[in-house]
Design an enzyme around this catalytic site. Structure first.
Site, PDB file in Angstrom:
ATOM      1  N   SER A   1      10.121  32.875  18.004  1.00 11.26           N
ATOM      2  CA  SER A   1      10.414  31.488  17.650  1.00 11.26           C
ATOM      3  C   SER A   1       9.146  30.815  17.138  1.00 11.26           C
ATOM      4  CB  SER A   1      10.932  30.721  18.871  1.00 11.26           C
ATOM      5  OG  SER A   1      12.164  31.240  19.303  1.00 11.26           O
TER       6      SER A   1
ATOM      7  N   GLY B   1       9.339  27.339  16.036  1.00  8.55           N
ATOM      8  CA  GLY B   1       9.640  25.920  15.953  1.00  8.55           C
ATOM      9  C   GLY B   1      10.196  25.530  14.595  1.00  8.55           C
ATOM     10  N   ALA B   2       9.601  24.506  13.994  1.00  7.98           N
ATOM     11  CA  ALA B   2      10.062  24.019  12.694  1.00  7.98           C
ATOM     12  C   ALA B   2       9.892  25.059  11.590  1.00  7.98           C
ATOM     13  CB  ALA B   2       9.312  22.744  12.324  1.00  7.98           C
ATOM     14  N   ASP B   3       9.064  26.082  11.841  1.00  8.81           N
ATOM     15  CA  ASP B   3       8.867  27.137  10.850  1.00  8.81           C
ATOM     16  C   ASP B   3       9.910  28.236  10.940  1.00  8.81           C
ATOM     17  OD1 ASP B   3       6.580  25.885   9.874  1.00  8.81           O
ATOM     18  OD2 ASP B   3       5.315  26.831  11.393  1.00  8.81           O
ATOM     19  N   GLY B   4      10.902  28.083  11.809  1.00  8.85           N
ATOM     20  CA  GLY B   4      11.983  29.058  11.878  1.00  8.85           C
ATOM     21  C   GLY B   4      11.712  30.161  12.873  1.00  8.85           C
TER      22      GLY B   4
ATOM     23  N   GLY C   1      15.464  27.714  22.126  1.00 12.66           N
ATOM     24  CA  GLY C   1      15.207  29.127  22.377  1.00 12.66           C
ATOM     25  C   GLY C   1      16.324  29.787  23.160  1.00 12.66           C
ATOM     26  N   ASP C   2      16.913  29.063  24.099  1.00 16.17           N
ATOM     27  CA  ASP C   2      18.021  29.610  24.879  1.00 16.17           C
ATOM     28  C   ASP C   2      19.237  29.868  23.994  1.00 16.17           C
ATOM     29  OD1 ASP C   2      16.343  29.203  27.051  1.00 16.17           O
ATOM     30  OD2 ASP C   2      17.176  27.207  27.445  1.00 16.17           O
TER      31      ASP C   2
END
Length: 341
Positions: free
Chosen positions: A238, A240-243, A269-270
């Site tokens: 993961s 975040g905003a970067d996919g 993430g879950d």
């Protein structure tokens, strides 16, 4: 069948305030209390999308009683192992002005050796006693495809371990899953992440901060490869905003939206783990297919106020994903993602 294990669950408490002022006094409407923890969030998402699940967790003390009562009121099938130590609490303060969420997680109380053994027995029983389910129709958006017949058992191990937990706990749970012929997905952090890789977990899902902390390697691809060398087959990373990245011994694939979504990232993430578990339970092995669904469900979770839910627009989000194999230099900048509990 998907069996989720939450070794350090929490009673999640959420309050919304107009603005958080450091050192100030805040007033809020009555907050939301919910049985939480990463494995339970995974189970909630998978169950809501039509998958057969069983959530296994511990529960103890006064907070554990409230935790158990809330979970009993939900439709998620579950088994709670009683422990003496009080179930921990997780407090989320949502700043309505900034749209930010500040989280305080209690560390939790380590169960006794006998209580840990009872948890292992519950996991063995869950994997051995649950038949492979028949096809079910996935609820939600009319545009969402139905969940097809599951052909595999999947064991999901999610979240932190309480301080003092035995070093061999996670490897032992992974061996239980492997001995039962289950696919094992682990979403954890710190030394437990390395232990999960060494024990041969099929899929690991860290974020960039967790990966760097566990491996000591700043480069995300090199860090993911370290987990593969230790025994994992697929790393879903993961960012975040970067996919999200899917890293295997043969390829690195990236999936992302053209523009990041604003909202609550707590359960993103879950939701990604739930997507992976549901597809792998159906027999899906293609890393790109797993990556696409995981990224879409993760993004759809950001649009929901509580962890353990995804927005019904996830098929549209999946259709709009940009999927490519990026130059490795493009992945060297730090991710904006926070480290989840």
């Amino acid at each position: 069948m998907i069996v989720t294990v939450t070794p350090n669950p929490a009673l999640d408490l959420t309050w919304h305030v107009d603005r958080i002022v450091p050192g100030g006094t805040h007033r809020a409407d009555t907050g939301i209390s919910r049985a939480g923890g990463k494995g339970l969030n995974v189970a909630r998402v998978a169950h809501a999308q039509g998958a057969a699940v069983l959530a296994v967790a511990t529960s103890g003390g006064a907070t554990g009683a409230e935790f158990a009562a809330e979970l009993a009121s939900s439709p998620v099938p579950h088994e709670l192992v009683p422990v003496q130590g009080a179930t921990r609490r997780s407090v989320a303060l949502v700043d309505e002005h900034l749209g930010d969420t500040t989280i305080v997680n209690e560390r939790g109380v380590n169960p006794t050796t006998r209580e840990w053994e009872a948890l292992k027995v519950a996991v063995v029983r869950a994997l051995d006693a649950t038949p492979v389910p028949e096809p079910v129709e996935g609820p939600g958006s009319a545009s969402a495809p139905s969940i097809t017949k599951a052909t595999k058992r999947v064991l999901v191990l999610s979240g932190s371990l309480p301080p003092g937990a035995p070093d061999g706990l996670l490897p032992a749970l992974i061996r239980i899953g492997r001995d039962a012929g289950a696919i094992v997905i682990a979403d954890t952090s710190g030394p437990a992440l390395l232990a999960a890789a060494d024990a041969g977990a099929t899929v690991l899902k860290p974020n960039t901060a967790e990966l760097a902390e566990a491996t000591g390697i700043a480069d995300p691809i090199a860090g993911a490869c370290e987990l593969l060398h230790r025994g994992a087959s697929l790393v879903l990373l993961s960012r975040g905003a970067d996919g999200m990245l899917a890293v295997t011994a043969d390829e690195v694939v990236r999936a992302r939206l053209a523009h990041p979504l604003a909202g609550n990232p707590t359960g993103a993430g879950d939701a990604a783990v739930a997507a992976c578990a549901v597809l792998m339970a159906q027999g899906e092995k293609d890393p790109v297919a797993l990556l696409r669904r995981a990224t879409a469900w993760s993004a759809a979770a950001v649009l929901m106020p509580l962890a353990g839910e995804i927005h019904p627009s996830w098929p549209d989000l999946e259709d709009s994903l940009i999927v490519d194999s990026p130059p490795l230099t493009a992945l060297s900048r730090p991710s904006t993602e926070r480290t989840p509990r």
